[in-house]
Scaffold this motif. Sequence first.
Motif, short mmCIF file in Angstrom:
data_model
loop_
_atom_site.label_atom_id
_atom_site.label_comp_id
_atom_site.label_asym_id
_atom_site.label_seq_id
_atom_site.Cartn_x
_atom_site.Cartn_y
_atom_site.Cartn_z
N UNK A 40 0.79 -1.25 0.13
CA UNK A 40 0.04 -0.17 0.02
C UNK A 40 0.73 1.12 0.09
N UNK A 41 2.12 1.13 -0.10
CA UNK A 41 2.99 2.21 0.03
C UNK A 41 2.89 3.15 -1.27
N UNK A 42 2.84 4.40 -1.07
CA UNK A 42 2.49 5.25 -2.41
C UNK A 42 3.63 6.14 -2.37
N UNK A 43 4.42 5.91 -3.35
CA UNK A 43 5.80 6.78 -3.56
C UNK A 43 5.46 8.38 -3.43
N UNK A 102 13.67 2.07 10.12
CA UNK A 102 13.27 2.72 8.70
C UNK A 102 12.22 2.04 7.99
N UNK A 103 11.97 0.87 8.13
CA UNK A 103 10.86 -0.06 7.56
C UNK A 103 9.73 0.66 7.89
N UNK A 104 9.58 0.95 9.38
CA UNK A 104 8.39 1.38 9.97
C UNK A 104 7.90 2.83 9.42
N UNK A 105 9.11 3.63 9.15
CA UNK A 105 8.82 4.86 8.70
C UNK A 105 8.48 4.86 7.27
N UNK A 106 8.85 3.97 6.45
CA UNK A 106 8.61 3.73 5.01
C UNK A 106 7.14 3.35 4.78
N UNK A 110 4.54 6.29 4.21
CA UNK A 110 4.08 5.79 2.50
C UNK A 110 2.71 5.13 2.42
N UNK A 111 2.24 4.56 3.52
CA UNK A 111 0.67 3.97 3.45
C UNK A 111 -0.38 4.40 3.98
N UNK A 112 -0.07 5.28 4.87
CA UNK A 112 -1.15 6.34 5.63
C UNK A 112 -1.35 7.39 5.20
#
Length: 156
Positions: A40-43, A102-106, A110-112
């Motif tokens: 769901x990560x939106x760049x 870093x993964x959590x921040x991504x 990026x998803x919310x």
Amino acid sequence: MRWCPYQSSRCSLFCTERRAPSAGGLLASFAALVATAAGRVDPALLARADWGEVWPRGVSIGVLSFVAHNVVPTLFAYLGRDPARTRAAVLLGTALPLGMYSLWELVALGAVPPAALGASPDQNEFLARIAGGVGGAGAAAVPAFSVCAIGSSMAG
């Protein structure tokens, strides 16, 4: 036999029975959260960062958040005054949280979408909005991660 990177009975994170369930739950819920939300990560959401607000003030806070400099003398003594083991423990103890953070921040950035979070001061509502933003199994992983994080912190 318990797993321990240094085969020492004094090893703490995975070797202590009281911490193992919380640490295992923490890692499992984190993996579920990241795996679910990664799709769901939106760049475009990641591109809206204002790096002027981060550099240089935020960097010093980031470096100090790992607090390895405070525990090196104790860790050195705890690991039998072995520089190689101490170096490995500090590097792993910094790399693992840095990677997870870093993964959590991504995922979180990026998803919310920020509009989905609103300005609610209620922490439970805030967590519910994050869970709704990541959706699926990630929605169940958010409270599980929170409970396991608290549990592993309280276990010592």
